[in-house]
Design an enzyme around this catalytic site. Structure first.
Site, short mmCIF file in Angstrom:
data_model
loop_
_atom_site.label_atom_id
_atom_site.label_comp_id
_atom_site.label_asym_id
_atom_site.label_seq_id
_atom_site.Cartn_x
_atom_site.Cartn_y
_atom_site.Cartn_z
N THR A 383 -8.02 3.41 13.15
CA THR A 383 -7.20 4.62 13.02
C THR A 383 -5.72 4.28 12.87
OG1 THR A 383 -8.78 5.86 14.36
CG2 THR A 383 -6.58 6.80 14.13
N CYS A 384 -5.25 3.29 13.63
CA CYS A 384 -3.84 2.90 13.54
C CYS A 384 -3.52 2.34 12.16
CB CYS A 384 -3.53 1.87 14.62
SG CYS A 384 -1.81 1.30 14.61
N GLY A 385 -4.37 1.45 11.67
CA GLY A 385 -4.14 0.87 10.35
C GLY A 385 -4.20 1.92 9.26
N ALA A 387 -3.45 5.10 9.60
CA ALA A 387 -2.24 5.93 9.70
C ALA A 387 -1.05 5.20 9.07
CB ALA A 387 -1.95 6.27 11.16
N GLN A 388 -0.94 3.91 9.32
CA GLN A 388 0.15 3.14 8.72
C GLN A 388 0.05 3.13 7.20
OE1 GLN A 388 -0.33 -0.65 10.89
NE2 GLN A 388 1.77 -0.38 11.59
#
Length: 452
Positions: A383-385, A387-388
């Site tokens: 999810t973090c990747g 979003a980035q």
């Protein structure tokens, strides 16, 4: 393979097709770009004309980053390189160094860009670059209008190349019905004016700024450095440039930034840009911290700053560093706005912190639901990747060069007795429609050198 993509490796132009939904995976977006190519046909003028060499090398450098099928150059003379835009000694070798391919027979399926006197051919689509004085652009082959292609201001030749790169991309992307059928160009002396018409107010380029501070060395900052090298300084060793950035070159910079390449990934942007400028003869000083409220210009530092960053906090702090003149340039974002550009100068009717708030994080378009991002999620991207990746903007190098040319022309206009521009806004899709708020003339008292 797709799972390895992150925000540092993403091709910023491929993101256009991901964000618009035209590509269902990142690989599909790259395949679209690999179908884009161009043939550049060069006349004999390039052997002896700095402006023709500027036009050719700028077009090669811009196009090879977005037209991944290839950029072939026909007719490039094996003549001395007259402008230090590459380390090579000959023009033909410079074309190769910057990513072009020397050819004798053009790809019949690719559109053609013509520079100088070139015999007509039966290509599907062709443009002619043309420039004069402070004006440059491109016309379709069937359009008989031409400018003199003089050497008065090499910025005009670079603008012609950027306008051509914009039309080539739009033609391939099929996102503007007039691409290939219209004239497109810009006057950096009088933005928004008819660039193909005569302008009696244009002066001879006689004076150039002697010291500048560059804040941000990505797409805009590297385009600014490229254009500085195009200017006809009689002695570049007398020019003082302060370069400020804290970041490293990433894979993604290769798709947008004119001095970046994959072998330079991991190097500090300041060192890369300084090395390139010093090879061209300039003097540089490095500031490898973030710009902010703590940044303060000293009494012997450049009084004029060019800012090309993409965050509101840095822009809001521009008024605190005690520069005498700030020229700030920004680029649009998202699949509908990535061709947009704007320019602000300070001091003006509003302070930087009245235009941008330090806490403003923007309102980026949420593209995470598009098929390409769903495919990345399914391939294992967390999810973090994701979003980035989704938060990164679409980027193309030709818009950055157009914006940087407007920014560099700001001190040039003031040095030649014209009023300044407080605010300018436009798009590479329609260079004829640039809106400006102008300032009355005030003397440029921040140091200059004679033009060659």
């Amino acid at each position: 393979m797709t799972a390895l993509i992150d925000h540092t490796r993403l091709h910023r132009t491929a993101k256009y097709f991901m964000d618009s939904g035209r590509a269902v995976t990142h690989d599909d977006a790259m395949d679209i770009l690999r179908g884009f190519g161009a043939s550049i046909r060069v006349g004999p003028e390039a052997a002896t004309s700095i402006a023709h060499q500027v036009a050719l090398l700028t077009l090669v450098n811009l196009s090879r980053r977005t037209l991944l099928g290839g950029v072939e150059v026909l007719g490039a003379p094996d003549a001395p390189l007259l402008i230090p835009l590459a380390r090579a000694r000959s023009l033909a070798d410079a074309v190769v160094e910057l990513g072009g391919t020397l050819a004798t027979t053009g790809n019949p399926l690719w559109p053609v860009a013509q520079i100088g006197t070139v015999l007509p051919s039966g290509d599907i689509t062709a443009w002619q670059l043309t420039w004069q004085g402070w004006r440059g652009g491109v016309v379709p082959r069937h359009d008989t209008r031409r400018l003199s292609d003089d050497t008065a201001n090499p910025l005009a030749a670079a603008v012609a190349a950027a306008a051509t790169a914009a039309e080539l991309f739009a033609w391939h992307a099929k996102d503007h019905p007039m691409a290939g059928r219209r004239a497109a160009g810009l006057s950096v002396w009088n933005p928004g004016a008819d660039w193909l018409g005569q302008d009696a107010s244009e002066p001879v380029l006689s004076y150039l700024p002697s010291s500048l501070w560059l804040i941000g060395l990505g797409n805009l900052g590297q385009a600014f450095a490229w254009l500085l090298t195009c200017l006809p300084y009689a002695d570049r060793s007398k020019v003082e440039l302060t370069l400020q950035d804290y970041d490293l070159i990433a894979d993604s910079n290769d798709s947008t930034s004119l001095l970046s390449s994959l072998p330079l990934v991991g190097a500090k942007k300041t060192r890369v840009v300084a090395s390139w400028l010093e090879a061209a003869g300039f003097n540089t000083a490095l500031e490898e911290r973030r710009f902010g409220l703590w940044t303060l210009r000293g009494p012997h530092d450049p009084a004029v700053a060019f800012c090309g960053v993409d965050n509101a906090s840095t822009r809001a702090d521009l008024g605190s560093a005690k520069f005498e003149l700030v020229v700030e340039t920004g680029l649009g974002a998202g699949p509908g706005g990535f061709r947009n550009f704007s320019l602000h100068t300070f001091p003006s009717s509003r302070r930087p912190d009245q235009i941008w708030r330090r806490e403003d994080v923007g309102s980026a378009l949420d593209v995470s639901s598009m098929p390409a991002y769903s495919a990345l999620r399914e391939s294992g991207l967390d999810t973090c990747g994701l979003a980035q990746l989704a938060s990164r903007t679409v980027g193309v190098p030709f818009v950055g060069l157009i914006a940087a040319a407007l920014a560099l022309s700001e001190p040039l206009r003031r040095l030649h007795g014209a009023g300044g521009v407080e605010l300018a806004s436009g798009s590479a899709l329609n260079l004829d429609d640039i809106e400006c708020i102008r300032l009355p003339f005030s003397a440029y008292a921040f140091g200059y050198l004679p033009a060659l």
